[in-house]
Design an enzyme around this catalytic site. Sequence first.
Site, PDB file in Angstrom:
ATOM      1  N   LYS A  33      47.403  18.110  32.313  1.00 22.19           N
ATOM      2  CA  LYS A  33      46.094  17.758  32.869  1.00 22.19           C
ATOM      3  C   LYS A  33      45.353  19.019  33.300  1.00 22.19           C
ATOM      4  CE  LYS A  33      47.996  16.918  37.483  1.00 22.19           C
ATOM      5  NZ  LYS A  33      48.133  15.962  38.598  1.00 22.19           N
ATOM      6  N   ARG A 128      48.187   6.714  47.218  1.00 19.41           N
ATOM      7  CA  ARG A 128      47.174   7.316  46.369  1.00 19.41           C
ATOM      8  C   ARG A 128      46.921   6.346  45.220  1.00 19.41           C
ATOM      9  NH1 ARG A 128      47.861  13.431  44.078  1.00 19.41           N
ATOM     10  NH2 ARG A 128      49.233  12.324  42.637  1.00 19.41           N
ATOM     11  N   TYR A 242      30.746  43.222  51.962  1.00 20.55           N
ATOM     12  CA  TYR A 242      29.952  42.369  52.833  1.00 20.55           C
ATOM     13  C   TYR A 242      30.522  42.324  54.255  1.00 20.55           C
ATOM     14  CZ  TYR A 242      27.279  40.397  48.933  1.00 20.55           C
ATOM     15  OH  TYR A 242      26.440  40.214  47.859  1.00 20.55           O
ATOM     16  N   MET A 291      31.288  37.380  44.655  1.00 22.53           N
ATOM     17  CA  MET A 291      31.217  36.483  43.507  1.00 22.53           C
ATOM     18  C   MET A 291      31.758  37.117  42.227  1.00 22.53           C
ATOM     19  SD  MET A 291      27.931  34.498  41.865  1.00 22.53           S
ATOM     20  CE  MET A 291      27.600  33.592  43.385  1.00 22.53           C
TER      21      MET A 291
END
Length: 345
Positions: A33, A128, A242, A291
């Site tokens: 998956k 679930r 940053y 990013m």
Amino acid sequence: MSTAKLTIDLDALVTNWRSLDAKTNCETAAVVKANGYGIDAGRAGKALAAAGARNFFVAAAEEGIALRRAIGEGPGISVFSGHMAGDTKLLKEFQLTPMLNSLDQLLRHFEALPGHPFGIQLDTGMNRLGMEAGEWAAVAEIALSQRPVLLMSHLACADEPDHPMNAQQLKVFHELTDGIEVPRSLAATGGLLLGQKYHFDLCRPGIGLYGGAPFTEAMPVVTVDLPVIQVRDVVEGETVGYSNTWTAKRPSRIATVAAGYADGLIRAMGSGGIQAFAGQTPCPIVGRVSMDLITVDVTDLEVVPDTLGLLTETQTVDVVAEAAGTIGYEILTSLGQRYARTYKG
């Protein structure tokens, strides 16, 4: 090129499947998956089918289509999400086996695809997917008359071998399925490693195939190398990245490499002690992961190479994940589309 390189070792994938299969006394399927945990379900499926895997599991019917086109007719492909509205044509045309998880899905399947293979999911405590004991008792006779090919459930805490939930779910699974002449499956990777009493007729490993915990014997399947775009000198007291989160405590050399959280190298890695590697030499990641860029302290290198390794044979997806406060599954399945992908094996 300023594109990070993702190398996928299909021989290691096959070796991991064979190693897990050797631990079982039953059939070993393969979970592919999420596009084969990010490595390409088609390539993974073809390699595993060639190695002997005869049954595969995907999350949704659409994933099953791509896998069927890759591996052809023959191997079974089961769909964890069952028979959703709109899936009927896909299940039939691409020979997919839904793992039905509710009364609504049972009715939908029996009405839309009478005689088409199906399995049944039972909830043994994870809350679930799957039918709970009362619901199963109400529909078992009808469901079994349609001849399901598998009864399955899923363990919630199999990555913790001593967790009492494992024994509790095993007990409930026996209560719900003993005496029924239908193949059964309870174990994914963690359950397979708990031992043969959890194996039943079919195990369905996922993360262990791709080099992840709790299969500590796994060979690494994925490596990531990041190209160095620029190297600069900073003086003591200067900051990098940053928010000024890293300050040089000595005159330093900083390499900026091409990758970031847009490539699945999540921002939390920057504060977790992760390193980039020049061969076998570790170099600390400093400052914030942004990013598209990551900054690395390469002061102690005599020569800065063209690329630095991030996922390596020693710094695996689980090492990176732990430092980032997550799990290897998230790292693997988040690796983005910008990588230049290379397949070995």
